[in-house]
Design an enzyme around this catalytic site. Structure first.
Site, PDB file in Angstrom:
ATOM      1  N   ASP A  99       0.768  -1.122  -0.014  1.00  0.00           N
ATOM      2  CA  ASP A  99       0.058  -0.153  -0.036  1.00  0.00           C
ATOM      3  C   ASP A  99       0.787   1.164   0.065  1.00  0.00           C
ATOM      4  O   ASP A  99       0.960   1.890  -0.811  1.00  0.00           O
ATOM      5  CB  ASP A  99      -1.115   0.027   1.394  1.00  0.00           C
ATOM      6  CG  ASP A  99      -0.250  -0.241   2.543  1.00  0.00           C
ATOM      7  OD1 ASP A  99       0.714  -0.393   2.505  1.00  0.00           O
ATOM      8  OD2 ASP A  99      -1.135  -0.275   3.412  1.00  0.00           O
ATOM      9  N   ASP A 102       6.930   3.521   3.487  1.00  0.00           N
ATOM     10  CA  ASP A 102       7.403   4.753   4.452  1.00  0.00           C
ATOM     11  C   ASP A 102       8.945   4.759   4.638  1.00  0.00           C
ATOM     12  O   ASP A 102       9.735   5.066   3.937  1.00  0.00           O
ATOM     13  CB  ASP A 102       6.519   4.487   5.648  1.00  0.00           C
ATOM     14  CG  ASP A 102       6.503   5.612   6.766  1.00  0.00           C
ATOM     15  OD1 ASP A 102       7.053   6.755   6.262  1.00  0.00           O
ATOM     16  OD2 ASP A 102       5.961   5.202   7.947  1.00  0.00           O
ATOM     17  N   GLY A 104      10.679   2.054   4.309  1.00  0.00           N
ATOM     18  CA  GLY A 104      11.079   1.106   3.516  1.00  0.00           C
ATOM     19  C   GLY A 104      11.445  -0.004   3.762  1.00  0.00           C
ATOM     20  O   GLY A 104      11.905  -0.982   3.451  1.00  0.00           O
ATOM     21  N   THR A 106       9.880  -2.447   5.863  1.00  0.00           N
ATOM     22  CA  THR A 106       9.103  -3.626   5.364  1.00  0.00           C
ATOM     23  C   THR A 106       9.729  -4.374   4.531  1.00  0.00           C
ATOM     24  O   THR A 106       9.702  -5.594   4.243  1.00  0.00           O
ATOM     25  CB  THR A 106       7.603  -3.072   5.622  1.00  0.00           C
ATOM     26  OG1 THR A 106       7.337  -2.595   6.766  1.00  0.00           O
ATOM     27  CG2 THR A 106       6.655  -4.358   5.206  1.00  0.00           C
ATOM     28  N   LEU A 107       9.221  -3.443   3.153  1.00  0.00           N
ATOM     29  CA  LEU A 107       9.856  -3.967   1.753  1.00  0.00           C
ATOM     30  C   LEU A 107      11.261  -4.566   1.787  1.00  0.00           C
ATOM     31  O   LEU A 107      11.512  -5.571   1.084  1.00  0.00           O
ATOM     32  CB  LEU A 107       9.708  -2.995   0.975  1.00  0.00           C
ATOM     33  CG  LEU A 107       8.441  -2.808   0.536  1.00  0.00           C
ATOM     34  CD1 LEU A 107       8.054  -1.526  -0.404  1.00  0.00           C
ATOM     35  CD2 LEU A 107       7.732  -3.978  -0.408  1.00  0.00           C
ATOM     36  N   LYS A 130       6.111   7.883   0.578  1.00  0.00           N
ATOM     37  CA  LYS A 130       6.346   8.959   1.095  1.00  0.00           C
ATOM     38  C   LYS A 130       7.850   8.781   1.155  1.00  0.00           C
ATOM     39  O   LYS A 130       8.658   8.525   2.131  1.00  0.00           O
ATOM     40  CB  LYS A 130       5.770   8.703   2.431  1.00  0.00           C
ATOM     41  CG  LYS A 130       4.257   8.717   2.779  1.00  0.00           C
ATOM     42  CD  LYS A 130       4.087   8.889   4.207  1.00  0.00           C
ATOM     43  CE  LYS A 130       2.966   8.067   4.681  1.00  0.00           C
ATOM     44  NZ  LYS A 130       2.888   8.020   6.027  1.00  0.00           N
ATOM     45  N   PHE A 151      -0.292  11.252   7.451  1.00  0.00           N
ATOM     46  CA  PHE A 151      -0.688  10.133   7.871  1.00  0.00           C
ATOM     47  C   PHE A 151      -1.801   9.579   6.782  1.00  0.00           C
ATOM     48  O   PHE A 151      -2.973  10.606   6.518  1.00  0.00           O
ATOM     49  CB  PHE A 151      -1.109   9.894   9.300  1.00  0.00           C
ATOM     50  CG  PHE A 151      -1.238   8.294   9.767  1.00  0.00           C
ATOM     51  CD1 PHE A 151      -0.198   7.596  10.015  1.00  0.00           C
ATOM     52  CD2 PHE A 151      -2.537   7.842   9.777  1.00  0.00           C
ATOM     53  CE1 PHE A 151      -0.252   6.585  10.102  1.00  0.00           C
ATOM     54  CE2 PHE A 151      -2.627   6.343  10.006  1.00  0.00           C
ATOM     55  CZ  PHE A 151      -1.594   5.813  10.368  1.00  0.00           C
ATOM     56  N   ARG A 164     -10.129   1.378   6.854  1.00  0.00           N
ATOM     57  CA  ARG A 164      -9.773   0.725   5.820  1.00  0.00           C
ATOM     58  C   ARG A 164     -10.911   0.324   4.707  1.00  0.00           C
ATOM     59  O   ARG A 164     -10.697   0.327   3.550  1.00  0.00           O
ATOM     60  CB  ARG A 164      -9.603  -0.726   6.336  1.00  0.00           C
ATOM     61  CG  ARG A 164      -8.558  -0.864   6.821  1.00  0.00           C
ATOM     62  CD  ARG A 164      -8.081  -2.344   7.121  1.00  0.00           C
ATOM     63  NE  ARG A 164      -7.131  -2.799   8.162  1.00  0.00           N
ATOM     64  CZ  ARG A 164      -5.883  -2.716   8.232  1.00  0.00           C
ATOM     65  NH1 ARG A 164      -5.065  -2.217   7.152  1.00  0.00           N
ATOM     66  NH2 ARG A 164      -5.090  -2.948   9.274  1.00  0.00           N
TER      67      ARG A 164
END
Ligand code: IMP
Ligand code: MG
Length: 180
Positions: A99, A102, A104, A106-107, A130, A151, A164
């Site tokens: 999604d 931010d 980076g 997590t990826l 972002k 946010f 969501r």
């Protein structure tokens, strides 16, 4: 959720045209390949489902769920997989569906982890980016749109599990209460 205002950022029409454009590029690039979309739960579920409906190539779909701990210091955040992929990806082309990028992290974590399974390729498709908040080097191969450091909620993206369900995308700002 008192004390916050939702400000419109992207309408349904704007999201739809962004998703259509991404689906066109992906359909072109992966024609004749064995593509597995790996969707990061939960935030990317709506993006994934719209994207899939616009693709014109056969694909497989799988899901991961990641949890991050140690919210205090961003740099010390620990990421863990709480639901892993189930489809074998060896020698297949993998496209991670996210999604928002931010920091980076997590990826970066997921890409490194999936790489152990010897896919033919791993690329990233993110709806929002972002860039200003990046802590590690990470670029989406397919990016919807860059957004400012606000946010974001809606279209699958949450604020404490709320919002969501909204079909549009909003940014959250605090409401200033005038002093009484
Ligand atoms: P990163 O590891 O810092 O890049 O964080 C990416 C994850 O944080 C995304 O998958 C989102 O779930 C979440 N996230 C980042 N920014 C926002 C936001 O503005 N609203 C809601 N979730 C966000
Ligand atoms: Mg997410």
């Amino acid at each position: 959720m008192e004390g916050y205002r939702l400000n419109p950022l992207l309408s349904r029409e704007q999201i739809s045209s962004i998703v259509q454009h991404l689906a066109d590029r992906i359909s072109e690039d992966y024609r004749g390949r064995e593509l597995v979309l790996v969707c990061i739960l939960k935030g990317a579920f709506m993006f994934l489902s719209d994207l899939v409906r616009h693709l014109r190539i056969p694909i497989q779909v799988d899901f991961v769920r990641l949890a991050s701990y140690g919210s205090g210091m961003k740099t010390s955040r620990k990421i863990e997989i709480t639901k892993d992929i189930e489809i074998p990806i060896e020698k297949k082309d993998v496209l991670i569906i996210e999604d928002i990028i931010d920091s980076g992290r997590t990826l970066q974590f997921l890409k490194d982890r999936l790489a152990f399974l010897n896919p033919r390729s791993i690329k990233v498709c993110a709806l929002l980016d972002k860039k200003a908040r990046r802590e590690v080097e990470m670029e989406a191969d397919y990016l919807g749109i860059e957004v400012e450091d606000n946010f974001i909620v809606g279209y699958g993206i949450d604020f404490n599990e709320n919002y969501r369900y909204l079909p549009e995308i909003y940014y959250v700002t605090p409401i200033d209460h005038p002093k009484e």
